[in-house]
Design a protein around this motif. Structure first.
Motif, PDB file in Angstrom:
ATOM      1  N   PHE A 147       0.830  -1.207   0.000  1.00 25.66           N
ATOM      2  CA  PHE A 147       0.000   0.000   0.000  1.00 25.66           C
ATOM      3  C   PHE A 147       0.864   1.257   0.000  1.00 25.66           C
ATOM      4  O   PHE A 147       0.506   2.274  -0.572  1.00 25.66           O
ATOM      5  CB  PHE A 147      -0.900   0.045   1.239  1.00 25.66           C
ATOM      6  N   ARG A 188      -7.702  -3.444   5.923  1.00 24.53           N
ATOM      7  CA  ARG A 188      -8.604  -3.833   4.839  1.00 24.53           C
ATOM      8  C   ARG A 188      -9.404  -5.058   5.246  1.00 24.53           C
ATOM      9  O   ARG A 188      -8.976  -5.827   6.109  1.00 24.53           O
ATOM     10  CB  ARG A 188      -7.811  -4.163   3.568  1.00 24.53           C
ATOM     11  N   LYS A 189     -10.557  -5.238   4.585  1.00 23.08           N
ATOM     12  CA  LYS A 189     -11.372  -6.417   4.869  1.00 23.08           C
ATOM     13  C   LYS A 189     -10.625  -7.680   4.458  1.00 23.08           C
ATOM     14  O   LYS A 189      -9.833  -7.648   3.506  1.00 23.08           O
ATOM     15  CB  LYS A 189     -12.678  -6.338   4.072  1.00 23.08           C
ATOM     16  N   GLU A 192     -10.848  -8.423   0.868  1.00 19.87           N
ATOM     17  CA  GLU A 192     -10.027  -7.530   0.047  1.00 19.87           C
ATOM     18  C   GLU A 192      -8.567  -7.980   0.050  1.00 19.87           C
ATOM     19  O   GLU A 192      -7.889  -7.921  -0.974  1.00 19.87           O
ATOM     20  CB  GLU A 192     -10.168  -6.084   0.536  1.00 19.87           C
ATOM     21  N   ALA A 195      -8.337 -10.851  -2.230  1.00 17.91           N
ATOM     22  CA  ALA A 195      -8.305 -10.391  -3.630  1.00 17.91           C
ATOM     23  C   ALA A 195      -6.926  -9.809  -3.954  1.00 17.91           C
ATOM     24  O   ALA A 195      -6.381 -10.028  -5.041  1.00 17.91           O
ATOM     25  CB  ALA A 195      -9.387  -9.336  -3.862  1.00 17.91           C
ATOM     26  N   PHE A 196      -6.362  -9.101  -2.988  1.00 16.40           N
ATOM     27  CA  PHE A 196      -5.043  -8.499  -3.175  1.00 16.40           C
ATOM     28  C   PHE A 196      -3.976  -9.578  -3.375  1.00 16.40           C
ATOM     29  O   PHE A 196      -2.998  -9.371  -4.100  1.00 16.40           O
ATOM     30  CB  PHE A 196      -4.720  -7.653  -1.939  1.00 16.40           C
TER      31      PHE A 196
ATOM     32  N   LEU B  34      -2.362  -0.804 -11.209  1.00 12.43           N
ATOM     33  CA  LEU B  34      -2.042  -2.207 -10.900  1.00 12.43           C
ATOM     34  C   LEU B  34      -2.025  -3.102 -12.125  1.00 12.43           C
ATOM     35  O   LEU B  34      -1.200  -3.991 -12.245  1.00 12.43           O
ATOM     36  CB  LEU B  34      -3.048  -2.769  -9.890  1.00 12.43           C
ATOM     37  N   TYR B  35      -2.972  -2.907 -13.036  1.00 14.32           N
ATOM     38  CA  TYR B  35      -3.123  -3.851 -14.152  1.00 14.32           C
ATOM     39  C   TYR B  35      -2.853  -3.247 -15.524  1.00 14.32           C
ATOM     40  O   TYR B  35      -2.960  -3.941 -16.527  1.00 14.32           O
ATOM     41  CB  TYR B  35      -4.541  -4.456 -14.135  1.00 14.32           C
ATOM     42  N   GLN B  67     -12.191  -9.760  -9.042  1.00 16.98           N
ATOM     43  CA  GLN B  67     -11.098  -9.849  -8.080  1.00 16.98           C
ATOM     44  C   GLN B  67     -10.063  -8.745  -8.330  1.00 16.98           C
ATOM     45  O   GLN B  67      -9.527  -8.176  -7.388  1.00 16.98           O
ATOM     46  CB  GLN B  67     -10.425 -11.225  -8.151  1.00 16.98           C
ATOM     47  N   ARG B  70     -11.501  -5.548  -6.992  1.00 19.40           N
ATOM     48  CA  ARG B  70     -11.454  -5.552  -5.523  1.00 19.40           C
ATOM     49  C   ARG B  70     -10.044  -5.254  -5.031  1.00 19.40           C
ATOM     50  O   ARG B  70      -9.851  -4.489  -4.077  1.00 19.40           O
ATOM     51  CB  ARG B  70     -11.887  -6.918  -4.970  1.00 19.40           C
ATOM     52  N   ALA B  71      -9.056  -5.890  -5.676  1.00 18.89           N
ATOM     53  CA  ALA B  71      -7.662  -5.650  -5.271  1.00 18.89           C
ATOM     54  C   ALA B  71      -7.294  -4.187  -5.507  1.00 18.89           C
ATOM     55  O   ALA B  71      -6.617  -3.559  -4.669  1.00 18.89           O
ATOM     56  CB  ALA B  71      -6.734  -6.562  -6.058  1.00 18.89           C
ATOM     57  N   ALA B  74      -8.832  -2.017  -2.893  1.00 21.46           N
ATOM     58  CA  ALA B  74      -8.099  -2.155  -1.619  1.00 21.46           C
ATOM     59  C   ALA B  74      -6.820  -1.335  -1.629  1.00 21.46           C
ATOM     60  O   ALA B  74      -6.341  -0.904  -0.570  1.00 21.46           O
ATOM     61  CB  ALA B  74      -7.779  -3.618  -1.365  1.00 21.46           C
ATOM     62  N   SER B  75      -6.252  -1.114  -2.813  1.00 18.35           N
ATOM     63  CA  SER B  75      -4.969  -0.400  -2.876  1.00 18.35           C
ATOM     64  C   SER B  75      -5.120   1.121  -2.812  1.00 18.35           C
ATOM     65  O   SER B  75      -4.125   1.836  -2.774  1.00 18.35           O
ATOM     66  CB  SER B  75      -4.217  -0.780  -4.157  1.00 18.35           C
ATOM     67  N   HIS B  87     -13.884   0.619   1.178  1.00 19.74           N
ATOM     68  CA  HIS B  87     -14.214  -0.780   1.461  1.00 19.74           C
ATOM     69  C   HIS B  87     -15.396  -1.237   0.623  1.00 19.74           C
ATOM     70  O   HIS B  87     -16.309  -0.450   0.349  1.00 19.74           O
ATOM     71  CB  HIS B  87     -14.560  -0.959   2.936  1.00 19.74           C
ATOM     72  N   VAL B  88     -15.368  -2.504   0.253  1.00 23.53           N
ATOM     73  CA  VAL B  88     -16.515  -3.086  -0.464  1.00 23.53           C
ATOM     74  C   VAL B  88     -17.488  -3.597   0.590  1.00 23.53           C
ATOM     75  O   VAL B  88     -17.161  -4.502   1.355  1.00 23.53           O
ATOM     76  CB  VAL B  88     -16.057  -4.238  -1.384  1.00 23.53           C
ATOM     77  N   LEU B  89     -18.682  -3.006   0.630  1.00 22.49           N
ATOM     78  CA  LEU B  89     -19.653  -3.413   1.649  1.00 22.49           C
ATOM     79  C   LEU B  89     -20.446  -4.630   1.215  1.00 22.49           C
ATOM     80  O   LEU B  89     -20.802  -5.466   2.026  1.00 22.49           O
ATOM     81  CB  LEU B  89     -20.628  -2.262   1.952  1.00 22.49           C
TER      82      LEU B  89
END
Lengths: 244, 102
Positions: A147, A188-189, A192, A195-196, B34-35, B67, B70-71, B74-75, B87-89
């Motif tokens: 991060f 993070r959850k 997540e 997924a990371f 990231l991608y 995915q 989501r990643a 998160a970053s 955050h993904v609820l």
């Protein structure tokens, strides 16, 4: 069955009670069932009691942990002898190859952790994995550097992590993903983090295992060892006295 | 041709108060970082709804890229110049069931 998630590496400043409460309650909100916090051996008892109370109020369990950073093999053995029966999780921060090898082949070590930024000191190679696979040691990967770092540094770290995960898979060494954070904003959850983990080659199920099954196995195994009456895996003292 | 499946993600940001556009831009930036641009083009990312009061957003993505998204979410560590976390609820296959979940 619903998974229980664990983050075995929260670097909390235990003198800042308000900050600790914030992070612990955030971890509970995000869905963690167990958090691991490193203590220092000298102040463990005092701090652990306080922190257990905070965790109980937040509705999550605490796993006491110690991070060992020995300079020599003898120092590592000495620290393990003194501390193994006091902490639920023992992590060795491997700064040199000698320590990394000794930690991997010692059954008292639960987690192997390597420096995130200094890539020349990440010693998790084939030999290390082979030793670790025989002794139940798991590879711990902290996501905080991913991060925080940017650009080439992050690319380099991802490349190292991908190689290490590939080796760990080959030798069936469990991988544990921890946050390694000290503040609630970088928490993070678990989903997540899973997924990371895809970024360094863990599929969805392995990623979820790395934040639930693998850390939980370590904590359960050690809680059993620390409990009264434990003799060896599968053997317990169930009754004592003259009438046995 | 088989229809590609989609997923709807309900997001919440914790500290900053961005507009819907700013949040979507941050997610796009994270995915691209990231991608890369090719990876980002395969996510099918779009903003469906943004609730400024509750600081929640609904994003639509292709299931195959969920995915990755989501990643990327998160970053995200900064939003509109402030330290933040997104955050993904909830995740759902339809908007109706996503609203039922929340």
């Amino acid at each position: 069955m619903k998974r229980t998630f664990a983050d075995l590496h929260l670097r909390l400043d235990l003198r800042d009670v308000a900050g600790v409460e914030r992070v612990v309650s955030k971890a509970a909100t995000l869905g963690y069932g167990i958090v691991g916090v490193p203590f220092s051996p000298e102040t463990r008892e005092n701090e652990e009691t306080k922190l257990r109370e905070i965790c109980r109020n937040a509705g999550i369990s605490l796993a006491s942990r110690i991070d060992l950073r020995p300079r020599t093999r003898g120092q590592l053995m000495n620290q393990l002898r003194k501390l193994r029966r006091k902490f639920e999780v023992i992590c060795v921060l491997c700064d040199n190859k000698e320590i990394a090898r000794q930690a991997a082949k010692d059954r008292r070590v639960d987690l192997l952790n390597f420096p995130a930024v200094d890539y020349t000191r990440r010693f998790f190679d084939w030999a290390e994995a082979e030793l670790a696979s025989k002794c139940f040691a798991a590879l711990e990967l902290d996501v905080k550097p991913l991060f925080v770092l940017e650009g080439a540094a992050r690319v380099r770290l991802l490349s190292c992590l991908r190689r290490e995960v590939l080796i760990a898979k080959e030798f069936h060494v469990p991988v544990v993903i921890s946050s390694g954070v000290s503040g609630e904003l970088l928490l993070r959850k678990p989903m997540e983090l899973a997924a990371f983990a895809g970024l360094f080659g863990l599929d969805e199920v392995s990623g979820l295992n790395a934040v639930s099954t693998n850390p939980l196995n370590i904590v359960e195994r050690n809680c059993e060892k620390l409990s009264e009456g434990f003799v060896a895996p599968g053997i317990r003292v169930v009754k004592g006295g003259k009438d046995c | 041709m088989k229809r590609a499946k989609r997923r709807y993600l309900l997001l919440q940001d914790s500290e900053a108060s961005p507009t819907g556009r700013e949040l979507l831009d941050a997610v796009w930036a994270a995915v691209t970082k990231l991608y890369g641009e090719v990876g980002a083009s395969q996510t099918g990312l779009s903003l469906i709804d943004y609730d400024e009061e509750r600081k929640t957003a609904v994003l639509r993505v292709w299931l195959a890229a969920m995915q990755q998204v989501r990643a990327s979410i998160a970053s995200i560590t900064r939003l509109v110049g402030k330290d933040a976390a997104v955050h993904v609820l909830a995740v759902s296959g339809t908007l109706k069931s996503l609203r039922e979940k929340t």
